[in-house]
Design a protein around this motif. Structure first.
Motif, PDB file in Angstrom:
ATOM      1  N   PHE A 118       0.798  -1.263  -0.167  1.00 42.29           N
ATOM      2  CA  PHE A 118      -0.043  -0.137   0.009  1.00 42.29           C
ATOM      3  C   PHE A 118       0.894   1.342   0.005  1.00 42.29           C
ATOM      4  CE2 PHE A 118      -3.480  -2.802   1.859  1.00 42.29           C
ATOM      5  CZ  PHE A 118      -4.029  -2.699   0.535  1.00 42.29           C
ATOM      6  N   SER A 119       2.073   1.143   0.663  1.00 43.17           N
ATOM      7  CA  SER A 119       2.975   2.383   0.544  1.00 43.17           C
ATOM      8  C   SER A 119       3.235   2.667  -0.664  1.00 43.17           C
ATOM      9  CB  SER A 119       4.174   2.146   1.325  1.00 43.17           C
ATOM     10  OG  SER A 119       3.879   2.108   2.848  1.00 43.17           O
ATOM     11  N   LYS A 120       3.781   1.544  -1.549  1.00 41.83           N
ATOM     12  CA  LYS A 120       4.240   1.786  -2.911  1.00 41.83           C
ATOM     13  C   LYS A 120       3.284   2.353  -3.712  1.00 41.83           C
ATOM     14  CE  LYS A 120       7.361  -1.999  -2.919  1.00 41.83           C
ATOM     15  NZ  LYS A 120       7.624  -3.543  -3.324  1.00 41.83           N
ATOM     16  N   ILE A 121       1.745   1.846  -3.606  1.00 43.68           N
ATOM     17  CA  ILE A 121       0.766   2.234  -4.390  1.00 43.68           C
ATOM     18  C   ILE A 121       0.406   3.753  -3.859  1.00 43.68           C
ATOM     19  CG2 ILE A 121      -1.640   2.107  -4.685  1.00 43.68           C
ATOM     20  CD1 ILE A 121      -1.697  -0.983  -4.047  1.00 43.68           C
ATOM     21  N   THR A 122       0.438   4.277  -2.847  1.00 45.54           N
ATOM     22  CA  THR A 122       0.190   5.363  -2.410  1.00 45.54           C
ATOM     23  C   THR A 122       1.136   6.573  -3.012  1.00 45.54           C
ATOM     24  OG1 THR A 122      -0.459   4.647  -0.430  1.00 45.54           O
ATOM     25  CG2 THR A 122       0.109   6.936  -0.301  1.00 45.54           C
ATOM     26  N   GLU A 123       2.358   6.114  -3.055  1.00 47.14           N
ATOM     27  CA  GLU A 123       3.662   6.803  -3.524  1.00 47.14           C
ATOM     28  C   GLU A 123       3.402   7.033  -4.867  1.00 47.14           C
ATOM     29  OE1 GLU A 123       8.240   6.019  -3.943  1.00 47.14           O
ATOM     30  OE2 GLU A 123       7.684   5.590  -2.153  1.00 47.14           O
ATOM     31  N   THR A 124       3.199   6.079  -5.556  1.00 46.94           N
ATOM     32  CA  THR A 124       2.813   5.894  -7.170  1.00 46.94           C
ATOM     33  C   THR A 124       1.575   6.904  -7.467  1.00 46.94           C
ATOM     34  OG1 THR A 124       3.620   3.764  -7.257  1.00 46.94           O
ATOM     35  CG2 THR A 124       2.485   4.677  -9.287  1.00 46.94           C
ATOM     36  N   LEU A 125       0.652   6.928  -6.780  1.00 47.09           N
ATOM     37  CA  LEU A 125      -0.552   7.666  -7.021  1.00 47.09           C
ATOM     38  C   LEU A 125      -0.170   9.203  -6.903  1.00 47.09           C
ATOM     39  CD1 LEU A 125      -3.303   5.623  -5.271  1.00 47.09           C
ATOM     40  CD2 LEU A 125      -2.817   5.821  -7.619  1.00 47.09           C
ATOM     41  N   GLN A 126       0.496   9.427  -5.720  1.00 48.36           N
ATOM     42  CA  GLN A 126       1.017  10.732  -5.628  1.00 48.36           C
ATOM     43  C   GLN A 126       1.917  11.411  -6.179  1.00 48.36           C
ATOM     44  OE1 GLN A 126       1.596  10.269  -1.014  1.00 48.36           O
ATOM     45  NE2 GLN A 126      -0.536  11.017  -0.735  1.00 48.36           N
ATOM     46  N   GLU A 127       2.433  10.752  -6.946  1.00 48.02           N
ATOM     47  CA  GLU A 127       3.751  11.109  -7.943  1.00 48.02           C
ATOM     48  C   GLU A 127       2.873  11.660  -9.170  1.00 48.02           C
ATOM     49  OE1 GLU A 127       6.120   8.022  -8.722  1.00 48.02           O
ATOM     50  OE2 GLU A 127       7.175   8.155  -7.050  1.00 48.02           O
ATOM     51  N   ASN A 128       1.836  11.229  -9.413  1.00 50.06           N
ATOM     52  CA  ASN A 128       1.007  11.754 -10.662  1.00 50.06           C
ATOM     53  C   ASN A 128      -0.353  12.163  -9.944  1.00 50.06           C
ATOM     54  OD1 ASN A 128       2.979   9.435 -11.515  1.00 50.06           O
ATOM     55  ND2 ASN A 128       2.508  10.863 -13.441  1.00 50.06           N
ATOM     56  N   ALA A 129      -0.401  13.214  -9.070  1.00 50.79           N
ATOM     57  CA  ALA A 129      -1.724  13.664  -8.751  1.00 50.79           C
ATOM     58  C   ALA A 129      -2.418  14.470  -9.643  1.00 50.79           C
ATOM     59  CB  ALA A 129      -1.418  14.401  -7.448  1.00 50.79           C
ATOM     60  N   GLY A 130      -3.678  14.481  -9.509  1.00 55.52           N
ATOM     61  CA  GLY A 130      -4.483  15.004 -10.630  1.00 55.52           C
ATOM     62  C   GLY A 130      -6.204  14.878 -10.430  1.00 55.52           C
ATOM     63  N   PRO A 131      -6.985  15.487 -11.343  1.00 56.31           N
ATOM     64  CA  PRO A 131      -8.285  15.269 -11.078  1.00 56.31           C
ATOM     65  C   PRO A 131      -9.166  14.189 -11.276  1.00 56.31           C
ATOM     66  CG  PRO A 131      -7.807  15.856 -13.336  1.00 56.31           C
ATOM     67  CD  PRO A 131      -6.743  15.768 -12.797  1.00 56.31           C
ATOM     68  N   CYS A 132      -8.418  13.076 -11.753  1.00 51.48           N
ATOM     69  CA  CYS A 132      -9.140  11.654 -11.960  1.00 51.48           C
ATOM     70  C   CYS A 132      -9.286  10.981 -10.720  1.00 51.48           C
ATOM     71  CB  CYS A 132      -8.713  10.964 -13.030  1.00 51.48           C
ATOM     72  SG  CYS A 132      -8.218  11.915 -14.563  1.00 51.48           S
ATOM     73  N   PRO A 133     -10.693  10.565 -10.452  1.00 50.37           N
ATOM     74  CA  PRO A 133     -10.896   9.843  -9.210  1.00 50.37           C
ATOM     75  C   PRO A 133     -10.307   8.567  -9.241  1.00 50.37           C
ATOM     76  CG  PRO A 133     -12.716  10.960  -9.749  1.00 50.37           C
ATOM     77  CD  PRO A 133     -12.051  11.054 -10.948  1.00 50.37           C
ATOM     78  N   VAL A 134      -9.940   7.760  -8.143  1.00 47.82           N
ATOM     79  CA  VAL A 134      -9.308   6.510  -8.302  1.00 47.82           C
ATOM     80  C   VAL A 134     -10.215   5.787  -7.276  1.00 47.82           C
ATOM     81  CG1 VAL A 134      -7.400   4.905  -7.591  1.00 47.82           C
ATOM     82  CG2 VAL A 134      -6.926   7.428  -8.683  1.00 47.82           C
ATOM     83  N   TYR A 135     -10.680   4.538  -7.571  1.00 51.45           N
ATOM     84  CA  TYR A 135     -11.278   3.608  -6.781  1.00 51.45           C
ATOM     85  C   TYR A 135     -10.322   2.501  -6.629  1.00 51.45           C
ATOM     86  CZ  TYR A 135     -15.543   6.263  -7.865  1.00 51.45           C
ATOM     87  OH  TYR A 135     -16.540   7.220  -7.936  1.00 51.45           O
ATOM     88  N   MET A 136     -10.404   1.655  -5.480  1.00 54.43           N
ATOM     89  CA  MET A 136      -9.869   0.446  -5.347  1.00 54.43           C
ATOM     90  C   MET A 136     -10.645  -0.888  -5.081  1.00 54.43           C
ATOM     91  SD  MET A 136      -6.538   1.845  -2.890  1.00 54.43           S
ATOM     92  CE  MET A 136      -5.372   0.428  -3.397  1.00 54.43           C
ATOM     93  N   TYR A 137     -10.660  -1.907  -5.889  1.00 58.16           N
ATOM     94  CA  TYR A 137     -11.239  -3.073  -5.680  1.00 58.16           C
ATOM     95  C   TYR A 137     -10.651  -3.874  -5.097  1.00 58.16           C
ATOM     96  CZ  TYR A 137     -14.142  -6.928  -6.765  1.00 58.16           C
ATOM     97  OH  TYR A 137     -15.130  -8.071  -6.595  1.00 58.16           O
ATOM     98  N   PHE A 138     -10.956  -4.668  -3.664  1.00 53.97           N
ATOM     99  CA  PHE A 138     -10.166  -5.473  -3.052  1.00 53.97           C
ATOM    100  C   PHE A 138     -10.973  -7.004  -3.500  1.00 53.97           C
ATOM    101  CE2 PHE A 138      -9.566  -1.772  -0.924  1.00 53.97           C
ATOM    102  CZ  PHE A 138      -8.381  -1.702  -0.681  1.00 53.97           C
ATOM    103  N   MET A 139     -10.265  -7.732  -4.173  1.00 50.21           N
ATOM    104  CA  MET A 139     -10.728  -9.123  -4.736  1.00 50.21           C
ATOM    105  C   MET A 139     -11.123 -10.026  -3.535  1.00 50.21           C
ATOM    106  SD  MET A 139      -8.372  -9.687  -7.832  1.00 50.21           S
ATOM    107  CE  MET A 139      -9.237 -11.279  -8.451  1.00 50.21           C
ATOM    108  N   SER A 140     -10.386  -9.800  -2.426  1.00 53.07           N
ATOM    109  CA  SER A 140     -10.477 -10.720  -1.153  1.00 53.07           C
ATOM    110  C   SER A 140     -11.911 -10.596  -0.638  1.00 53.07           C
ATOM    111  CB  SER A 140      -9.292 -10.584  -0.251  1.00 53.07           C
ATOM    112  OG  SER A 140      -9.294  -9.288   0.257  1.00 53.07           O
ATOM    113  N   SER A 141     -12.299  -9.344  -0.324  1.00 53.29           N
ATOM    114  CA  SER A 141     -13.564  -9.066   0.199  1.00 53.29           C
ATOM    115  C   SER A 141     -14.501  -8.559  -0.969  1.00 53.29           C
ATOM    116  CB  SER A 141     -13.489  -7.695   1.166  1.00 53.29           C
ATOM    117  OG  SER A 141     -12.891  -6.631   0.579  1.00 53.29           O
TER     118      SER A 141
END
Length: 175
Positions: A118-141
């Protein structure tokens, strides 16, 4: 209900009742009055590969009235109707193309659900911040959450490729 932009041509392969989004130009807009006196509309939407009829019932008509005129580029969201020989879309939203912001869904596999990942995902998302919403789908739940505004992205090819490299080829979808 996740839906991705699709072409009109590809509607043939889609299932009846599937929730879809199509971008195109309104070729025709025929407004009619229902028996109850409400307004509704029949649209003909065209993209580079085909034409589809769109039915806009009264609720959606009044919510989207400004976009229901010919020659306007739009994104139509709704259910695919294959009940007769022609594909139709029963619209619940018609958005002007200039007002359309793509949304992204990140699919997280069970083995990826840990703090380091999750730290890697967060860092990647914040490197390219912008106006497009992001949803996360968790396969396990089988749960989906909308990311906070600070985790929205710019929608660039760079961020999409970075997320694919991090999470896997089919792990990010645009809708």
């Amino acid at each position: 209900k996740i839906q991705y932009l699709t072409t009109i041509e590809s509607l043939e392969k889609q299932k009846d009742g599937k929730y879809i989004s199509v971008a195109g130009i309104i070729r025709k807009a025929k407004r009619v009055t229902t028996k109850k006196g409400d307004m509704m509309c029949f649209l003909e939407i065209e993209d580079f590969l085909g034409v589809v009829e769109v039915i806009v019932f009264p609720k959606a008509f009044y919510d989207n009235i400004n976009y229901l005129v010919p020659d306007i580029p739009v994104v139509v969201r709704g259910k695919l109707d294959k009940s007769d020989d022609n594909n139709k879309i029963i619209a619940d939203k018609v958005i002007g193309l200039e007002d359309y912001t793509p949304e992204f869904c990140i699919i997280v596999k069970p083995e990826q659900e840990d703090n380091a990942f999750f730290s890697k995902i967060t860092e990647t998302l914040q490197e390219n911040a912008g106006p497009c919403p992001v949803y996360m789908y968790f396969m396990s739940s089988k749960k989906m959450i909308k990311g906070n505004r600070e985790f929205w992205i710019d929608g660039s090819e760079t961020i999409v490729n970075n997320l694919k490299n991090l999470l896997g080829k089919n792990s990010i979808k645009q809708r």
